[in-house]
Design a protein around this motif. Structure first.
Motif, PDB file in Angstrom:
ATOM      1  N   UNK A   4      -4.330 -12.035  -5.293  1.00 58.02           N
ATOM      2  CA  UNK A   4      -2.974 -11.530  -5.084  1.00 58.02           C
ATOM      3  C   UNK A   4      -2.334 -11.139  -6.409  1.00 58.02           C
ATOM      4  N   UNK A   7      -3.822  -7.892  -7.483  1.00 55.53           N
ATOM      5  CA  UNK A   7      -3.262  -6.759  -6.732  1.00 55.53           C
ATOM      6  C   UNK A   7      -1.853  -6.460  -7.213  1.00 55.53           C
ATOM      7  N   UNK A  47       4.913  -5.929   0.454  1.00 50.89           N
ATOM      8  CA  UNK A  47       3.925  -6.429   1.412  1.00 50.89           C
ATOM      9  C   UNK A  47       3.207  -7.638   0.830  1.00 50.89           C
ATOM     10  N   UNK A  48       2.826  -7.547  -0.453  1.00 52.07           N
ATOM     11  CA  UNK A  48       2.152  -8.675  -1.099  1.00 52.07           C
ATOM     12  C   UNK A  48       3.052  -9.907  -1.074  1.00 52.07           C
ATOM     13  N   UNK A  50       4.965 -10.715   1.258  1.00 55.17           N
ATOM     14  CA  UNK A  50       5.209 -11.027   2.672  1.00 55.17           C
ATOM     15  C   UNK A  50       6.596 -10.614   3.136  1.00 55.17           C
ATOM     16  N   UNK A  52       7.506  -7.831   4.870  1.00 53.72           N
ATOM     17  CA  UNK A  52       7.020  -6.611   5.523  1.00 53.72           C
ATOM     18  C   UNK A  52       8.158  -5.703   5.943  1.00 53.72           C
ATOM     19  N   UNK A  53       9.231  -6.309   6.446  1.00 58.12           N
ATOM     20  CA  UNK A  53      10.343  -5.477   6.912  1.00 58.12           C
ATOM     21  C   UNK A  53      10.934  -4.676   5.761  1.00 58.12           C
ATOM     22  N   UNK A  57      11.276  -0.697   5.408  1.00 58.51           N
ATOM     23  CA  UNK A  57      12.588  -0.105   5.129  1.00 58.51           C
ATOM     24  C   UNK A  57      12.533   0.731   3.858  1.00 58.51           C
ATOM     25  N   UNK A  60      10.847   3.983   4.773  1.00 56.83           N
ATOM     26  CA  UNK A  60      11.651   4.871   5.620  1.00 56.83           C
ATOM     27  C   UNK A  60      12.844   5.408   4.837  1.00 56.83           C
ATOM     28  N   UNK A  61      13.568   4.511   4.162  1.00 50.99           N
ATOM     29  CA  UNK A  61      14.818   4.944   3.530  1.00 50.99           C
ATOM     30  C   UNK A  61      14.533   5.666   2.211  1.00 50.99           C
TER      31      UNK A  61
ATOM     32  N   UNK B   3      -2.818 -12.070   3.284  1.00 52.25           N
ATOM     33  CA  UNK B   3      -2.973 -10.742   2.704  1.00 52.25           C
ATOM     34  C   UNK B   3      -4.255 -10.069   3.179  1.00 52.25           C
ATOM     35  N   UNK B   6      -4.312  -7.145   5.477  1.00 45.68           N
ATOM     36  CA  UNK B   6      -3.999  -5.815   4.976  1.00 45.68           C
ATOM     37  C   UNK B   6      -5.191  -5.167   4.283  1.00 45.68           C
ATOM     38  N   UNK B  72      20.094   6.887   9.013  1.00 47.98           N
ATOM     39  CA  UNK B  72      18.815   6.215   8.806  1.00 47.98           C
ATOM     40  C   UNK B  72      19.048   4.767   8.395  1.00 47.98           C
ATOM     41  N   UNK B  73      19.965   4.581   7.450  1.00 42.22           N
ATOM     42  CA  UNK B  73      20.280   3.220   6.987  1.00 42.22           C
ATOM     43  C   UNK B  73      20.877   2.418   8.132  1.00 42.22           C
ATOM     44  N   UNK B  76      18.097   1.225  10.251  1.00 40.31           N
ATOM     45  CA  UNK B  76      17.375   0.124   9.612  1.00 40.31           C
ATOM     46  C   UNK B  76      18.117  -1.191   9.828  1.00 40.31           C
TER      47      UNK B  76
END
Lengths: 240, 119
Positions: A4, A7, A47-48, A50, A52-53, A57, A60-61, B3, B6, B72-73, B76
């Motif tokens: 980890x 990475x 992500x590493x 944890x 994820x959300x 975001x 996307x943003x 991990x 992934x 968009x925000x 979210x």
């Protein structure tokens, strides 16, 4: 654990290199692409960790919406209207340096407080797993303990909406469009009223946004057929 | 759940990178390269372009992009609420309604102002 860390260093390294590319690239579009790379690497770091959300975001943003804004600015603004990136005005440089320093100090202070006083709040990895994951925990916390920040965010977004409207006021847009039409009406063939066809090769070379009308001070029209040529209003006006 | 789950994505990224660079490099060394001025034109057999390549766009596009970012925000922020809907009960519902309501005011305002009309 070791993998980890490995990475993380890989992702962080690429993110920093891409961020340097944003500042160093001379072409603003290259800067934007570098910024995308940096954002994606930061998302991978989430992500590493944890989160994820947060990673989704971020994608996307930032990589989705913010980059669109950046590229739109590049599209809307003519290349020569852009400020000189590497002109090196001393005052501007000093202000930029100080702002960067301030940001660095803020981040350092946040990291130091975090490592000295321990994790804030009661959410441990076990507690997060108990309620059913990341987004569950964020939702429960956000819409109960962080009531005021949420509504403040709504107000901020409202202010942004009104600000956007103010900046791109439709009335002003119409005026600017009229000016742009006058500037950018270009003839592929020959100007109105002139019957001698001018070969394309003899047209003055366009100076990127500073076209001189070939037929004196008369406006030129784009025409594909002879009928179009006689009573056609300037480009764009016919559509309204 | 670690991990390692992934790893597939990482593998995909590595494979895509290797394949992409390999194909481009192979093409770079294999293909013949005999450029002539005509070949290097954007349209080899068309009318030379007299328009400036970077045409101006209406600021209207920018307004739409800006409004897209804002909503968009908002979306979210609504994801976690939707996921934790059961746990949050009425209090969370009121919170989210207030949040959406505030942004609805902005939407109605720009609607009234005609910002959503495309002339």
């Amino acid at each position: 654990m070791a993998i980890e860390v490995l990475i993380f260093y890989l992702l962080a390294g690429v993110a920093i290199a891409a961020a340097a590319g944003v500042v160093l690239a001379r072409n603003p579009v290259h800067s934007a692409v570098s910024l995308v790379l940096s954002f994606i690497n930061v998302a991978a770091i989430y992500v590493v960790l944890r989160a994820e959300f947060l990673a989704v975001a971020q994608i996307i943003v930032y990589t989705g919406a913010i980059i669109v804004l950046v590229l739109f600015v590049l599209m809307l603004v003519q290349q020569q209207d852009l400020p000189e990136f590497h002109g090196g005005r001393p005052l501007r440089r000093a202000v930029g340096f100080l702002l960067g320093l301030a940001l660095l100090a803020e981040v350092a202070a946040a990291i130091l407080t975090r490592s000295l006083r321990g994790a804030p709040g009661s959410w441990t990895p076990e507690a997060v797993a108990a309620v059913g994951g990341n987004i569950q925990a964020i939702g429960r916390e956000l819409y109960s303990a962080y009531m005021l920040p949420i509504q403040a965010t709504a107000l901020l977004l409202l202010a942004a909406t009104i600000g956007a409207l103010f900046l791109a006021r439709p009335e002003l847009v119409e005026e600017r469009l009229a000016v742009a039409r006058r500037l950018f009406t270009i003839s592929l063939a020959h100007p109105r009223g002139v019957d001698t066809l001018q070969p394309v090769a003899e047209l003055p070379a366009p100076q990127d946004g500073q076209l001189k009308p070939a037929g004196g001070d008369r406006s030129l029209v784009m025409a594909r057929t002879a009928e179009e040529f006689t009573e056609q209003p300037a480009w764009g006006e016919s559509r309204r | 759940m670690s991990l390692a789950s992934y790893a597939v994505i990482g593998l995909l990224l590595i494979t895509a990178t290797i394949m992409g660079t390999t194909l481009l490099l192979v093409g770079r060394f294999v293909r013949p390269s005999r450029p002539t001025p005509a070949k290097l034109q954007p349209y080899e057999s068309g009318v030379p372009d007299v328009n400036p390549p970077r045409a101006r766009f209406t600021p209207r596009f920018y307004l739409v992009a800006l409004l897209f970012v804002i909503f968009d925000v908002e979306a979210i922020f609504l994801y976690p609420w939707a996921v934790a809907f059961d746990a949050l009960a009425l209090y969370g519902y009121v919170q989210a309604a207030l949040f959406v309501g505030l942004l609805l005011v902005g939407l109605l305002y720009e609607w009234k102002k005609g910002a959503l009309e495309w002339v």
